[in-house]
Motif scaffolding. Structure first.
Motif, PDB file in Angstrom:
ATOM      1  N   ASN A 149       7.437   4.893  -3.154  1.00  0.00           N
ATOM      2  CA  ASN A 149       6.410   4.639  -2.240  1.00  0.00           C
ATOM      3  C   ASN A 149       6.093   6.018  -1.655  1.00  0.00           C
ATOM      4  O   ASN A 149       6.840   6.795  -1.274  1.00  0.00           O
ATOM      5  N   TRP A 153      -0.044   5.405 -10.844  1.00  0.00           N
ATOM      6  CA  TRP A 153      -1.217   5.206  -9.972  1.00  0.00           C
ATOM      7  C   TRP A 153      -0.584   4.696  -8.460  1.00  0.00           C
ATOM      8  O   TRP A 153       0.597   4.385  -8.600  1.00  0.00           O
ATOM      9  N   GLU A 154      -1.451   5.113  -7.555  1.00  0.00           N
ATOM     10  CA  GLU A 154      -0.940   4.727  -6.244  1.00  0.00           C
ATOM     11  C   GLU A 154      -1.758   3.321  -5.773  1.00  0.00           C
ATOM     12  O   GLU A 154      -2.912   3.399  -6.146  1.00  0.00           O
ATOM     13  N   ASN A 184       4.886   6.673   1.369  1.00  0.00           N
ATOM     14  CA  ASN A 184       5.201   6.818   2.555  1.00  0.00           C
ATOM     15  C   ASN A 184       6.491   7.112   2.907  1.00  0.00           C
ATOM     16  O   ASN A 184       7.132   7.505   3.852  1.00  0.00           O
ATOM     17  N   ILE A 203       0.874  -1.145  -0.016  1.00  0.00           N
ATOM     18  CA  ILE A 203       0.073  -0.107  -0.090  1.00  0.00           C
ATOM     19  C   ILE A 203       0.912   1.300   0.113  1.00  0.00           C
ATOM     20  O   ILE A 203       2.003   1.371   0.831  1.00  0.00           O
ATOM     21  N   GLY A 204       0.513   2.124  -0.919  1.00  0.00           N
ATOM     22  CA  GLY A 204       1.470   3.365  -0.916  1.00  0.00           C
ATOM     23  C   GLY A 204       2.286   3.410  -2.064  1.00  0.00           C
ATOM     24  O   GLY A 204       2.991   4.364  -2.460  1.00  0.00           O
ATOM     25  N   ARG A 247      -6.769  -2.412  -5.467  1.00  0.00           N
ATOM     26  CA  ARG A 247      -7.174  -1.013  -5.643  1.00  0.00           C
ATOM     27  C   ARG A 247      -6.259   0.183  -6.070  1.00  0.00           C
ATOM     28  O   ARG A 247      -5.221   0.205  -5.097  1.00  0.00           O
ATOM     29  N   ILE A 248      -6.395   0.611  -7.158  1.00  0.00           N
ATOM     30  CA  ILE A 248      -5.237   1.715  -7.501  1.00  0.00           C
ATOM     31  C   ILE A 248      -5.828   2.802  -7.806  1.00  0.00           C
ATOM     32  O   ILE A 248      -7.078   3.243  -8.033  1.00  0.00           O
ATOM     33  N   LYS A 249      -5.225   4.332  -7.442  1.00  0.00           N
ATOM     34  CA  LYS A 249      -5.796   5.395  -7.549  1.00  0.00           C
ATOM     35  C   LYS A 249      -4.916   6.211  -8.460  1.00  0.00           C
ATOM     36  O   LYS A 249      -3.760   6.164  -8.290  1.00  0.00           O
ATOM     37  N   GLN A 277     -10.431   5.909  -8.683  1.00  0.00           N
ATOM     38  CA  GLN A 277     -10.008   4.572  -8.075  1.00  0.00           C
ATOM     39  C   GLN A 277     -10.467   3.232  -8.814  1.00  0.00           C
ATOM     40  O   GLN A 277     -11.906   3.464  -9.380  1.00  0.00           O
ATOM     41  N   THR A 301      -3.690   1.500  -3.308  1.00  0.00           N
ATOM     42  CA  THR A 301      -4.389   1.653  -1.895  1.00  0.00           C
ATOM     43  C   THR A 301      -5.046   0.748  -1.225  1.00  0.00           C
ATOM     44  O   THR A 301      -5.460   0.598  -0.225  1.00  0.00           O
ATOM     45  N   ARG A 302      -4.919  -0.683  -2.067  1.00  0.00           N
ATOM     46  CA  ARG A 302      -5.399  -1.887  -1.264  1.00  0.00           C
ATOM     47  C   ARG A 302      -4.831  -3.014  -2.179  1.00  0.00           C
ATOM     48  O   ARG A 302      -4.606  -3.010  -3.175  1.00  0.00           O
TER      49      ARG A 302
END
Length: 67
Positions: free
Chosen positions: A61, A24-25, A63, A7-8, A34-36, A43, A27-28
């Motif tokens: 990343n 894309w980021e 984070n 994630i991240g 799941r990508i955003k 998403q 997220t899950r």
């Protein structure tokens, strides 16, 4: 070797999103990922096998930015 996604992570996809962005980021994670979109914020849930084929590279990343 099985690619490990967290994630991240920021991933660059082979094909661009209709908004013109290909970054894309994540997220899950799990069986579906799941990508955003970092361009428009949309998403999308993608099955893991399809996602692994579509990823070009992992760019970093969110984070760990700046470290």
């Amino acid at each position: 070797m099985i690619p490990k996604f967290e994630i991240g992570d920021i991933v660059i996809m082979k094909k661009a999103h209709p908004c013109g962005n290909n970054r894309w980021e994540i997220t899950r994670t799990g069986m579906d990922i799941r990508i955003k979109c970092l361009g428009c914020g949309r998403q999308v849930m993608v099955p893991r096998p399809q996602f692994e084929k579509a990823v070009k590279t992992v760019a970093g990343n969110v984070n760990q930015a700046g470290t």
